[in-house]
Scaffold this motif. Sequence first.
Motif, PDB file in Angstrom:
ATOM      1  N   PRO A  23      14.414  66.698  58.155  1.00 28.03           N
ATOM      2  CA  PRO A  23      15.481  65.703  57.980  1.00 28.03           C
ATOM      3  C   PRO A  23      14.890  64.315  57.749  1.00 28.03           C
ATOM      4  O   PRO A  23      13.987  63.884  58.459  1.00 28.03           O
ATOM      5  CB  PRO A  23      16.245  65.774  59.298  1.00 28.03           C
ATOM      6  CG  PRO A  23      15.930  67.121  59.853  1.00 28.03           C
ATOM      7  CD  PRO A  23      14.554  67.461  59.411  1.00 28.03           C
ATOM      8  N   GLY A  24      15.416  63.610  56.729  1.00 31.49           N
ATOM      9  CA  GLY A  24      14.996  62.240  56.463  1.00 31.49           C
ATOM     10  C   GLY A  24      13.725  62.137  55.658  1.00 31.49           C
ATOM     11  O   GLY A  24      13.299  61.029  55.331  1.00 31.49           O
ATOM     12  N   VAL A  25      13.040  63.278  55.350  1.00 33.39           N
ATOM     13  CA  VAL A  25      11.791  63.241  54.586  1.00 33.39           C
ATOM     14  C   VAL A  25      12.054  63.901  53.238  1.00 33.39           C
ATOM     15  O   VAL A  25      12.300  65.117  53.171  1.00 33.39           O
ATOM     16  CB  VAL A  25      10.656  63.972  55.313  1.00 33.39           C
ATOM     17  CG1 VAL A  25       9.376  63.917  54.487  1.00 33.39           C
ATOM     18  CG2 VAL A  25      10.433  63.376  56.696  1.00 33.39           C
ATOM     19  N   PRO A  26      12.054  63.112  52.136  1.00 35.56           N
ATOM     20  CA  PRO A  26      12.369  63.694  50.828  1.00 35.56           C
ATOM     21  C   PRO A  26      11.224  64.596  50.375  1.00 35.56           C
ATOM     22  O   PRO A  26      10.074  64.426  50.764  1.00 35.56           O
ATOM     23  CB  PRO A  26      12.508  62.465  49.939  1.00 35.56           C
ATOM     24  CG  PRO A  26      11.675  61.433  50.578  1.00 35.56           C
ATOM     25  CD  PRO A  26      11.787  61.679  52.043  1.00 35.56           C
ATOM     26  N   PRO A  27      11.539  65.575  49.475  1.00 41.79           N
ATOM     27  CA  PRO A  27      10.497  66.441  48.927  1.00 41.79           C
ATOM     28  C   PRO A  27       9.626  65.690  47.931  1.00 41.79           C
ATOM     29  O   PRO A  27      10.011  64.643  47.428  1.00 41.79           O
ATOM     30  CB  PRO A  27      11.285  67.558  48.246  1.00 41.79           C
ATOM     31  CG  PRO A  27      12.590  66.918  47.876  1.00 41.79           C
ATOM     32  CD  PRO A  27      12.893  65.931  48.961  1.00 41.79           C
ATOM     33  N   THR A  28       8.413  66.213  47.660  1.00 41.07           N
ATOM     34  CA  THR A  28       7.484  65.582  46.723  1.00 41.07           C
ATOM     35  C   THR A  28       6.982  66.626  45.735  1.00 41.07           C
ATOM     36  O   THR A  28       7.006  67.838  45.997  1.00 41.07           O
ATOM     37  CB  THR A  28       6.291  64.980  47.456  1.00 41.07           C
ATOM     38  OG1 THR A  28       5.620  66.006  48.187  1.00 41.07           O
ATOM     39  CG2 THR A  28       6.714  63.890  48.419  1.00 41.07           C
ATOM     40  N   GLN A  57      15.936  73.514  46.860  1.00 42.25           N
ATOM     41  CA  GLN A  57      17.222  74.189  47.036  1.00 42.25           C
ATOM     42  C   GLN A  57      18.219  73.228  47.644  1.00 42.25           C
ATOM     43  O   GLN A  57      17.903  72.484  48.569  1.00 42.25           O
ATOM     44  CB  GLN A  57      17.050  75.409  47.948  1.00 42.25           C
ATOM     45  CG  GLN A  57      16.391  76.591  47.266  1.00 42.25           C
ATOM     46  CD  GLN A  57      16.488  77.846  48.112  1.00 42.25           C
ATOM     47  OE1 GLN A  57      16.654  77.778  49.332  1.00 42.25           O
ATOM     48  NE2 GLN A  57      16.415  78.993  47.455  1.00 42.25           N
ATOM     49  N   VAL A  58      19.424  73.260  47.063  1.00 42.39           N
ATOM     50  CA  VAL A  58      20.532  72.464  47.589  1.00 42.39           C
ATOM     51  C   VAL A  58      21.705  73.391  47.869  1.00 42.39           C
ATOM     52  O   VAL A  58      21.798  74.508  47.327  1.00 42.39           O
ATOM     53  CB  VAL A  58      20.941  71.365  46.588  1.00 42.39           C
ATOM     54  CG1 VAL A  58      19.797  70.398  46.364  1.00 42.39           C
ATOM     55  CG2 VAL A  58      21.419  71.940  45.270  1.00 42.39           C
ATOM     56  N   ASP A  59      22.589  72.933  48.706  1.00 48.26           N
ATOM     57  CA  ASP A  59      23.776  73.743  49.004  1.00 48.26           C
ATOM     58  C   ASP A  59      24.673  73.872  47.766  1.00 48.26           C
ATOM     59  O   ASP A  59      24.762  72.927  46.948  1.00 48.26           O
ATOM     60  CB  ASP A  59      24.577  73.107  50.141  1.00 48.26           C
ATOM     61  CG  ASP A  59      23.835  73.197  51.458  1.00 48.26           C
ATOM     62  OD1 ASP A  59      22.956  74.068  51.580  1.00 48.26           O
ATOM     63  OD2 ASP A  59      24.117  72.357  52.373  1.00 48.26           O
ATOM     64  N   TYR A  60      25.297  74.995  47.668  1.00 45.24           N
ATOM     65  CA  TYR A  60      26.254  75.230  46.585  1.00 45.24           C
ATOM     66  C   TYR A  60      27.318  74.141  46.661  1.00 45.24           C
ATOM     67  O   TYR A  60      27.847  73.845  47.726  1.00 45.24           O
ATOM     68  CB  TYR A  60      26.883  76.623  46.756  1.00 45.24           C
ATOM     69  CG  TYR A  60      27.892  77.007  45.669  1.00 45.24           C
ATOM     70  CD1 TYR A  60      27.467  77.659  44.518  1.00 45.24           C
ATOM     71  CD2 TYR A  60      29.250  76.715  45.803  1.00 45.24           C
ATOM     72  CE1 TYR A  60      28.387  78.022  43.518  1.00 45.24           C
ATOM     73  CE2 TYR A  60      30.158  77.055  44.816  1.00 45.24           C
ATOM     74  CZ  TYR A  60      29.729  77.704  43.669  1.00 45.24           C
ATOM     75  OH  TYR A  60      30.622  78.030  42.705  1.00 45.24           O
ATOM     76  N   GLY A  61      27.527  73.467  45.522  1.00 46.93           N
ATOM     77  CA  GLY A  61      28.516  72.391  45.468  1.00 46.93           C
ATOM     78  C   GLY A  61      27.969  71.029  45.842  1.00 46.93           C
ATOM     79  O   GLY A  61      28.707  70.049  45.987  1.00 46.93           O
ATOM     80  N   VAL A 120       4.946  62.548  43.951  1.00 44.06           N
ATOM     81  CA  VAL A 120       6.127  61.716  43.675  1.00 44.06           C
ATOM     82  C   VAL A 120       7.241  62.144  44.622  1.00 44.06           C
ATOM     83  O   VAL A 120       7.591  63.328  44.704  1.00 44.06           O
ATOM     84  CB  VAL A 120       6.574  61.826  42.221  1.00 44.06           C
ATOM     85  CG1 VAL A 120       7.813  60.974  41.982  1.00 44.06           C
ATOM     86  CG2 VAL A 120       5.457  61.423  41.280  1.00 44.06           C
ATOM     87  N   SER A 121       7.793  61.204  45.391  1.00 41.55           N
ATOM     88  CA  SER A 121       8.924  61.502  46.274  1.00 41.55           C
ATOM     89  C   SER A 121      10.209  61.521  45.463  1.00 41.55           C
ATOM     90  O   SER A 121      10.422  60.656  44.601  1.00 41.55           O
ATOM     91  CB  SER A 121       9.027  60.446  47.372  1.00 41.55           C
ATOM     92  OG  SER A 121       7.895  60.453  48.180  1.00 41.55           O
ATOM     93  N   LEU A 122      11.088  62.526  45.762  1.00 45.05           N
ATOM     94  CA  LEU A 122      12.380  62.623  45.066  1.00 45.05           C
ATOM     95  C   LEU A 122      13.457  62.224  46.043  1.00 45.05           C
ATOM     96  O   LEU A 122      13.983  63.042  46.814  1.00 45.05           O
ATOM     97  CB  LEU A 122      12.588  64.032  44.516  1.00 45.05           C
ATOM     98  CG  LEU A 122      11.614  64.318  43.346  1.00 45.05           C
ATOM     99  CD1 LEU A 122      10.695  65.456  43.717  1.00 45.05           C
ATOM    100  CD2 LEU A 122      12.354  64.562  42.056  1.00 45.05           C
ATOM    101  N   SER A 123      13.676  60.907  46.090  1.00 51.97           N
ATOM    102  CA  SER A 123      14.639  60.353  47.028  1.00 51.97           C
ATOM    103  C   SER A 123      16.041  60.831  46.657  1.00 51.97           C
ATOM    104  O   SER A 123      16.452  60.772  45.495  1.00 51.97           O
ATOM    105  CB  SER A 123      14.576  58.833  46.991  1.00 51.97           C
ATOM    106  OG  SER A 123      15.520  58.283  47.854  1.00 51.97           O
ATOM    107  N   GLY A 150      15.025  67.438  52.067  1.00 50.48           N
ATOM    108  CA  GLY A 150      13.682  67.962  52.296  1.00 50.48           C
ATOM    109  C   GLY A 150      13.662  68.993  53.387  1.00 50.48           C
ATOM    110  O   GLY A 150      14.701  69.298  54.003  1.00 50.48           O
ATOM    111  N   GLU A 151      12.455  69.515  53.626  1.00 51.85           N
ATOM    112  CA  GLU A 151      12.324  70.508  54.672  1.00 51.85           C
ATOM    113  C   GLU A 151      12.569  69.896  56.044  1.00 51.85           C
ATOM    114  O   GLU A 151      13.030  70.561  56.963  1.00 51.85           O
ATOM    115  CB  GLU A 151      10.935  71.149  54.611  1.00 51.85           C
ATOM    116  CG  GLU A 151      10.703  71.975  53.366  1.00 51.85           C
ATOM    117  CD  GLU A 151       9.320  72.597  53.349  1.00 51.85           C
ATOM    118  OE1 GLU A 151       8.570  72.337  54.325  1.00 51.85           O
ATOM    119  OE2 GLU A 151       8.994  73.321  52.399  1.00 51.85           O
TER     120      GLU A 151
END
Length: 663
Positions: free
Chosen positions: A60-65, A75-79, A50-53, A57-58
């Motif tokens: 650029p432009g490719v969402p994680p699955t 992982q996302v940036d703080y804030g 399942v893609s998490l739009s 992602g690792e």
Amino acid sequence: MAKRFVGTIPLSGMMALCAILLCAPMARSQDIIIQKKKCTISGNIGLAGVSLSGLPGEKPGVPPTTDENGVYSVQVDYGWTGKVTPVKLGFTFTPPSREYTTKVTANLSEQDYMPSMQTYTITGSVGQPEVKMAGFPDEVVSDQTGRYTAKVQYGWSGTVTPDKTGFRFDPPTRTYNQVTKNIAGDDYKNTEVTFTISGSVGAPDVVMEGLPGVKSDANGKYKGEVRYGTTGLKVTPTKEGHIFTPPSYEYAMVLSSYENQDYSVEVLTYTISGSTGLPGVTLKGFPETVMSDENGFYQTTVPHGWKGTVTPDKPGYTFNPPSRPYAKVTANVENENYDGTVIYLKIEGTIPGLGPIELTGFPGGTVTTDEKGVYSVKVEYGFTGTITPVKEGYSFTPAERPYNAITTDQLKQDYKGDKIFYEISGNAGQGGVLLKGFPSSVVSKADGTYSVKVPYNWDGVVTPTKQGFMFQPAENRYTSVLSDQPNQDYTTRIIQYPISGKVVDRRGVGIPDVSITAGGQIQSVTTDADGAFELMVDHGWKGKITIEKEGYTFNPSVKPFDIAVMAPISNQTITGDVKMMTITNTIKAGGEPVQGVKVTAVPGDYTAETDVNGKYAVKVPYGWSGELTFYKEDLDITGTVPYTNVVTDMDGLTPKGGAVPPK
């Protein structure tokens, strides 16, 4: 020196880490290390891939699955803020998305979604209620209006077959491959199943009771259609005047086709009989050919209900009545009699301009025309014979008239009479031969053939003539010619003339064995010991004669005769000279050319002398054999050069012994 604090927070059996680096001066190097805070967002969707739009992602432009267990951890940036939407073809999710409007400053776990597979409907009509639509994932049956609705999951594939006893459907099946949308209007056309009952009843137009609207054809075959499941069916063949076995066939329930349902038939028949008063009379119109016997009696059988018209027929006769009609025969009919009368026919015509002419061949004997040449004779119908007009010294066109079983009057049977001429024909052996003595001028054609007409009883003498030719026989005598005279042939022989003369050399001495040939003639001659010749040529020959002998030249070598030879030609003189061959060579002494050497060919004493280059050229007659001798006053030259049969120019032979230079 900076200190690092690492904390762990348990999140529903999963570990989420948030690393916080506290920055402080480092006493060791005075460097400052700064690291951006990261937070983890994780959860479970229960579905792999399942893609998490919306999440980074690792790449650029490719969402994680999600992984193979349906788990994700990003992982996302703080804030970080944003909207996350799970996406997979064929599925919907609850919730459909999550919005992070408040800045993410800590790890977020249990960010779960519930997947649901998408379904689609396939609908249509089969035109009949209670039709089972076999092949869908669930049982589907058409409603009372013949409509059906089926639900299938995203990507479903399969083949659907409508089924109802007693019906067939078009198309018989539909195949689906990876359904990804609703499908409407997948209709089927239904046809009620029927079965065939067929066979033979042995007669045409038999009504097959029990099979509505069915009759047997001209060959007695029948075929009927019956609905699937028909019960208590009874089929009975019926036709007036016919009895069938068995009387009927019964069918408890029709669940298949029935072939070879045959009946045997017996047709009621009746007799029609009578007399024609003549043997061999054909009675046309009955179902079968009927002919009266030697007493004129006839009898035939017809089927019940037969109708038709009967006509008696015999060439040369008329009958009373001419025919009898029958509307519908349902009983024996007797005394159907006819009276026959013979027919007479006329043969008549004219033979004008010759007075009375006899005509032979008529049944009553010879018939003679009147003074105007008119005749008329009655003969029985079917007369066969040949009529021939006869008068001495005349021929007729046509020579005769054959009649073969005539059935009508023969009118205008005219003849044309001409005095008889006979043909004398043959081959004169040549084209353009004048044959003297015939009543008219006759000249043979290019191939020698000729043909001429002479009157009846002609006498004469015929003589063939053509300039330059003789004929055998020299003439033909004819006495009282009373028939054609073919093959009156003549053989021809062309007259030949001599061309004569003599072939001599410049001294006037004859040259023997010279070939003399006339152009176009097969014959050639050679001169005798004195050089004389005589050559025979055909009358009228034009051309040339050729004079030839090896080793000689002649003047003339070809003698033309442009005017046709019509008489002997004599005193033809031709002069001949022997060809001279050249023997060439060089004489050297010590490698140097020797000039002034006398070269002599013996026999014949043909001489030459070397030039400044030591070269000599001595001429000898064609065919000469001998040797060359060499002489110079101040030189001793030994040796000779022999030659045998010199027929070409010779070059390059060196004298044997060489030359001895002077001292």
